[in-house]
Design a protein around this motif. Structure first.
Motif, PDB file in Angstrom:
ATOM      1  N   THR A 227       0.913  -1.071  -0.101  1.00 16.78           N
ATOM      2  CA  THR A 227      -0.064   0.049  -0.070  1.00 16.78           C
ATOM      3  C   THR A 227       1.044   1.180  -0.066  1.00 16.78           C
ATOM      4  N   PRO A 228       1.466   1.602  -1.145  1.00 14.48           N
ATOM      5  CA  PRO A 228       2.413   2.765  -1.422  1.00 14.48           C
ATOM      6  C   PRO A 228       1.979   3.920  -0.625  1.00 14.48           C
ATOM      7  N   GLY A 229       0.508   4.193  -0.785  1.00 12.51           N
ATOM      8  CA  GLY A 229       0.082   5.609  -0.348  1.00 12.51           C
ATOM      9  C   GLY A 229      -0.196   5.777   1.161  1.00 12.51           C
ATOM     10  N   MET A 230      -0.091   4.518   2.112  1.00 11.10           N
ATOM     11  CA  MET A 230      -0.329   4.727   3.427  1.00 11.10           C
ATOM     12  C   MET A 230       0.814   5.524   4.182  1.00 11.10           C
ATOM     13  N   HIS A 231       0.523   6.354   4.868  1.00 15.31           N
ATOM     14  CA  HIS A 231       1.278   7.026   5.987  1.00 15.31           C
ATOM     15  C   HIS A 231       1.806   6.139   7.274  1.00 15.31           C
ATOM     16  N   VAL A 232       3.011   6.615   7.686  1.00 18.43           N
ATOM     17  CA  VAL A 232       3.803   5.680   8.480  1.00 18.43           C
ATOM     18  C   VAL A 232       4.207   6.646   9.645  1.00 18.43           C
ATOM     19  N   ILE A 233       3.572   6.245  10.994  1.00 14.97           N
ATOM     20  CA  ILE A 233       4.044   7.186  12.216  1.00 14.97           C
ATOM     21  C   ILE A 233       4.413   6.102  12.984  1.00 14.97           C
ATOM     22  N   PHE A 234       5.986   6.439  13.628  1.00 16.22           N
ATOM     23  CA  PHE A 234       6.492   5.575  14.656  1.00 16.22           C
ATOM     24  C   PHE A 234       6.567   6.172  15.914  1.00 16.22           C
ATOM     25  N   HIS A 245      18.347   5.398   9.390  1.00 13.61           N
ATOM     26  CA  HIS A 245      18.697   5.160   7.882  1.00 13.61           C
ATOM     27  C   HIS A 245      17.384   4.380   7.233  1.00 13.61           C
ATOM     28  N   VAL A 246      16.182   4.841   7.799  1.00 13.44           N
ATOM     29  CA  VAL A 246      14.908   4.552   7.323  1.00 13.44           C
ATOM     30  C   VAL A 246      14.802   5.330   5.820  1.00 13.44           C
ATOM     31  N   ASP A 247      14.468   4.554   4.687  1.00 15.12           N
ATOM     32  CA  ASP A 247      14.331   5.247   3.565  1.00 15.12           C
ATOM     33  C   ASP A 247      13.067   5.249   2.797  1.00 15.12           C
ATOM     34  N   PHE A 248      12.323   5.535   3.725  1.00 17.80           N
ATOM     35  CA  PHE A 248      10.750   5.760   3.047  1.00 17.80           C
ATOM     36  C   PHE A 248      10.258   7.130   4.121  1.00 17.80           C
ATOM     37  N   PRO A 249       9.111   7.769   3.748  1.00 17.02           N
ATOM     38  CA  PRO A 249       8.619   9.044   4.374  1.00 17.02           C
ATOM     39  C   PRO A 249       8.021   8.411   5.784  1.00 17.02           C
ATOM     40  N   ILE A 275       5.669  14.392   4.203  1.00 15.93           N
ATOM     41  CA  ILE A 275       6.968  13.975   5.110  1.00 15.93           C
ATOM     42  C   ILE A 275       7.890  13.617   4.619  1.00 15.93           C
ATOM     43  N   GLY A 276       9.180  14.396   4.934  1.00 17.60           N
ATOM     44  CA  GLY A 276      10.366  13.780   4.097  1.00 17.60           C
ATOM     45  C   GLY A 276      10.884  12.610   4.428  1.00 17.60           C
ATOM     46  N   SER A 277      11.564  11.921   3.648  1.00 19.11           N
ATOM     47  CA  SER A 277      12.089  10.691   3.709  1.00 19.11           C
ATOM     48  C   SER A 277      13.217  10.485   4.612  1.00 19.11           C
ATOM     49  N   GLY A 278      13.295   9.851   5.649  1.00 20.66           N
ATOM     50  CA  GLY A 278      14.148   9.636   6.483  1.00 20.66           C
ATOM     51  C   GLY A 278      14.629  10.671   7.771  1.00 20.66           C
TER      52      GLY A 278
END
Length: 282
Positions: A227-234, A245-249, A275-278
Motif C-alpha cells: 500500500t504505497p500511499g499509506m502514511h507511517v508514524i513510529f 537509515h529509514v529510506d521511506f517517508p 513528510i520527508g524521507s528519513g
C-alpha cells in the motif's frame, strides 16, 4: 492489633507483581502510604511515581475519565501520556522539583462511553517525598471546573492500525483515537499487522519501532510495498537511533508522547502534508 484499612485490604488483592511497581514487599514506606491514600480516596486521584513515571489511579478517577479507561489501579509506565498528565507537563515538572501546583480549568479528553468528549477540570499536584526528603512522586487530585475552558477540535476520521506489544498501551491509544473520531484497530506484533493490512485498507500505520519478531521498520517497509500511499508514524523509546537509515517517508514520536502530538501527526496526514524521507519529526 488495628484492623487493616479498606485500601490496604484492596491493595493486598491486586496482582502488583504484574505491574511496573513490583511486589508491595519491596515498596518504600512513602510508596505504600501514597497508594493507601489514593485507593482509599473517594475523589479522583492519580499518582505518577518514580523516574519511569509509573501511573496508578483509583476507581473515582476511572469513573471521571469514562468507561473506556483501563481499570484501576494501573501501575504501568506509560507509552502515551494520559490526558491528565498531558495537560499539565510543565506543572508536573515543577511539582517534581518540589513545588505544589494548582491548575484551574484544564481541558481533559474523555474516552468513549460518555455523553461528552472532554471535561474541564481543576488539577492539584502534590509532591511526595521519600524517607530521604527527595521527591519520589506526584499525586494529582482532580475536580470538575465550575467554568468551561475551550472547544474540542473536530475529528479528522482516519483509519489507523496501531501496532504495540504493550496491550495496556495499545488499548489506551486505540480508545483515545476513537474518542477523537478515528477508526482504530490494534495488534500486538508485525505478523498480526500484516494480516490486518491484507484484509483491509488503512490510512495510517502507527507502530512501535521495537516489536517482537519483525521490527516496526521492517513491518512498515513491507506494508508500503503493498500500500504505497499509506502514511507511517513510529513510536520509539530509543530516540532516533533506530530510524536514522529509514529510506521511506515517516513521522516519529518519542515515548512517552502526548495525545496532542499524535493528533498533530494525524492532522498532518489528513491535511496532505508531505513528510520527508528519513527525517524524523519528533
Amino acid at each position: 492489633m488495628p484492623e487493616p484499612s479498606a485500601s490496604t485490604r484492596l491493595a493486598a488483592h491486586i496482582n502488583w507483581q504484574a505491574s511496573d511497581l513490583g511486589e508491595p514487599a519491596g515498596w518504600t514506606h512513602a510508596l505504600r502510604l501514597s497508594i493507601d491514600i489514593l485507593l482509599n480516596s473517594p475523589w479522583p486521584q492519580l499518582l505518577v511515581w518514580g523516574e519511569r513515571q509509573v501511573i496508578v489511579y483509583n476507581q473515582a478517577y476511572v469513573d471521571l475519565a469514562g468507561p473506556g479507561h483501563p481499570p484501576a489501579p494501573g501501575a504501568r509506565a506509560p507509552a502515551l501520556y494520559p490526558p491528565l498528565l498531558s495537560a499539565s507537563l510543565d506543572a508536573y515538572q515543577r511539582a517534581r522539583a518540589g513545588t505544589p501546583q494548582h491548575l484551574m480549568n484544564q481541558r481533559l479528553a474523555l474516552l468513549p462511553g460518555t455523553n461528552a468528549t472532554a471535561i474541564d477540570a481543576d488539577l492539584h499536584l502534590t509532591p511526595l517525598r521519600d524517607e530521604h526528603g527527595q521527591v519520589a512522586g506526584v499525586l494529582y487530585a482532580v475536580a470538575r471546573s465550575a467554568a468551561p475552558a475551550h472547544a474540542v477540535p473536530d475529528a479528522t476520521g482516519l483509519r489507523v492500525l496501531v501496532v504495540e506489544d504493550n496491550l495496556d498501551s495499545q488499548y489506551l491509544v486505540c480508545e483515545m483515537l476513537k474518542a477523537f473520531g478515528h477508526d482504530a484497530d490494534g495488534v500486538a506484533h508485525a505478523e498480526g499487522a500484516l494480516d490486518k493490512l491484507a484484509g483491509g485498507r488503512y490510512d495510517v500505520l502507527f507502530s512501535d519501532v521495537s516489536l517482537p519478531g519483525i521490527s516496526g521498520v521492517d513491518l512498515a517497509r513491507q506494508a508500503l510495498q503493498k500500500t504505497p500511499g499509506m502514511h507511517v508514524i513510529f513510536a520509539s523509546g530509543y530516540g532516533e537511533a533506530l530510524l536514522r537509515h529509514v529510506d521511506f517517508p515517516f513521522q516519529s514520536l518519542q515515548k512517552p508522547y502526548e495525545i496532542e502530538q499524535l493528533q498533530a501527526a494525524l492532522a498532518a496526514v489528513a491535511g496532505g502534508a508531505r513528510i520527508g524521507s528519513g527525517a524524523p519529526n519528533v
